[in-house]
Design an enzyme around this catalytic site. Structure first.
Site, PDB file in Angstrom:
ATOM      1  N   LEU A 107       0.876  -1.168   0.000  1.00 25.53           N
ATOM      2  CA  LEU A 107       0.000   0.000   0.000  1.00 25.53           C
ATOM      3  C   LEU A 107       0.907   1.210   0.000  1.00 25.53           C
ATOM      4  O   LEU A 107       1.877   1.255   0.771  1.00 25.53           O
ATOM      5  CB  LEU A 107      -0.893   0.019   1.254  1.00 25.53           C
ATOM      6  CG  LEU A 107      -1.942  -1.076   1.386  1.00 25.53           C
ATOM      7  CD1 LEU A 107      -2.702  -0.915   2.692  1.00 25.53           C
ATOM      8  CD2 LEU A 107      -2.913  -1.061   0.209  1.00 25.53           C
ATOM      9  N   ASP A 108       0.631   2.197  -0.863  1.00 33.72           N
ATOM     10  CA  ASP A 108       1.513   3.359  -0.907  1.00 33.72           C
ATOM     11  C   ASP A 108       1.382   4.183   0.369  1.00 33.72           C
ATOM     12  O   ASP A 108       0.507   3.957   1.199  1.00 33.72           O
ATOM     13  CB  ASP A 108       1.270   4.199  -2.161  1.00 33.72           C
ATOM     14  CG  ASP A 108      -0.113   4.838  -2.194  1.00 33.72           C
ATOM     15  OD1 ASP A 108      -0.500   5.495  -1.217  1.00 33.72           O
ATOM     16  OD2 ASP A 108      -0.813   4.683  -3.213  1.00 33.72           O
ATOM     17  N   ARG A 109       2.283   5.131   0.523  1.00 34.05           N
ATOM     18  CA  ARG A 109       2.377   5.902   1.767  1.00 34.05           C
ATOM     19  C   ARG A 109       1.049   6.556   2.133  1.00 34.05           C
ATOM     20  O   ARG A 109       0.689   6.661   3.311  1.00 34.05           O
ATOM     21  CB  ARG A 109       3.467   6.976   1.614  1.00 34.05           C
ATOM     22  CG  ARG A 109       3.766   7.742   2.901  1.00 34.05           C
ATOM     23  CD  ARG A 109       4.733   8.892   2.627  1.00 34.05           C
ATOM     24  NE  ARG A 109       5.989   8.411   2.091  1.00 34.05           N
ATOM     25  CZ  ARG A 109       7.043   8.072   2.840  1.00 34.05           C
ATOM     26  NH1 ARG A 109       6.975   8.163   4.146  1.00 34.05           N
ATOM     27  NH2 ARG A 109       8.161   7.651   2.277  1.00 34.05           N
ATOM     28  N   GLU A 110       0.297   7.018   1.140  1.00 32.59           N
ATOM     29  CA  GLU A 110      -0.933   7.762   1.405  1.00 32.59           C
ATOM     30  C   GLU A 110      -2.179   6.887   1.434  1.00 32.59           C
ATOM     31  O   GLU A 110      -3.291   7.402   1.503  1.00 32.59           O
ATOM     32  CB  GLU A 110      -1.098   8.875   0.354  1.00 32.59           C
ATOM     33  CG  GLU A 110       0.057   9.870   0.347  1.00 32.59           C
ATOM     34  CD  GLU A 110       0.357  10.430   1.727  1.00 32.59           C
ATOM     35  OE1 GLU A 110      -0.607  10.785   2.448  1.00 32.59           O
ATOM     36  OE2 GLU A 110       1.552  10.500   2.114  1.00 32.59           O
ATOM     37  N   THR A 111      -2.000   5.563   1.378  1.00 32.56           N
ATOM     38  CA  THR A 111      -3.134   4.640   1.442  1.00 32.56           C
ATOM     39  C   THR A 111      -3.115   3.924   2.788  1.00 32.56           C
ATOM     40  O   THR A 111      -2.070   3.467   3.245  1.00 32.56           O
ATOM     41  CB  THR A 111      -3.067   3.610   0.302  1.00 32.56           C
ATOM     42  OG1 THR A 111      -3.114   4.305  -0.948  1.00 32.56           O
ATOM     43  CG2 THR A 111      -4.232   2.646   0.371  1.00 32.56           C
TER      44      THR A 111
END
Length: 236
Positions: A101-105
């Site tokens: 999951l990317d940093r903002e998810t």
């Protein structure tokens, strides 16, 4: 496997450091009897300073990932491994995230040291549904659900169309999207392809597993029943 090597592989230190734990009498059995490095003893019977050992190899962890954490062992800043016991970074086999999951998810993230299980989860053959809830910058046009379900949508710089995905409108700017594959930044790129922007993204489910009431930043170990639900083989 020798007991010293087993404990070292769990992240308690180098073999030399683990041998020192034995010399200091800090490794015992469940009854408090001091153990020696050549004692034949099962994992579950070993105690260090009176505490049971960390889980044996083959563990799978469900983590409620917050925004701002990266699925990496090397990046700077906050890492998902910061939310787990410190020793677990030193485990062998390594504890790896199952996809990213990317940093903002935020949302549901699985980690395991079982390579076979990892590949079974991410295998295209499994097609485990992944459910995301997205907050959008703009209202939907109205044709997005049909576009996503068509199986013909191409993402920028790709030549293979996406598998059909299901879109459900929750609120005017909030949607639920179910995917059956996992491409790089797929949800964000799908909405970009239809002229929209995802301002917040949360993964709520993989296969039959959901976060339920697990608080953000917390984790729990998965058992056989959880894995059955993950793969949809739960008889219940």
């Amino acid at each position: 496997m020798k007991i010293v090597r087993h404990i070292a592989n769990l992240g308690y230190g180098s073999r030399k450091q683990v041998q020192a734990l034995f010399r200091e009498g800090r490794v015992t059995d469940a009854a408090g009897e001091v153990l020696y490095t050549d004692d034949p003893v099962d994992h579950d019977a070993i105690r260090i300073d009176g505490e049971a050992l960390d889980p044996a190899p083959g563990l799978c962890v469900l983590l409620h990932k917050p925004v701002g954490y990266t699925c990496s062992t090397k990046d700077t800043g906050r890492l998902v491994y910061d939310l787990l016991p410190t020793r677990w970074r030193q485990r062998d086999p390594v504890l790896s995230t199952v996809g990213r999951l990317d940093r903002e998810t935020s949302g549901l993230l699985l980690l395991t040291d079982d390579g076979g299980l990892l590949h079974r989860i991410i295998s295209p053959k499994a097609q485990l549904p992944k459910v995301y809830e997205a907050t959008l910058a703009q209202p939907l046009r109205g044709d997005e659900a049909a576009t996503f379900a068509s199986g013909t949508l191409l993402l920028e710089s790709e030549t293979k169309p996406l598998l059909p995905a299901e879109l459900e409108v929750i609120e005017p700017l909030r949607v639920r999207l179910t995917l059956h594959e996992g491409r790089y930044h797929q949800v964000r790129r799908m909405f970009a392809a239809v002229g929209n922007h995802v301002s917040a993204l949360y993964r709520s489910r993989i296969g039959g597993l959901a976060l339920d009431d697990l608080p953000e930043g917390q984790w729990r170990l998965l058992d056989a029943a959880d894995l059955a639900r993950l793969f949809g083989t739960d008889a219940a």
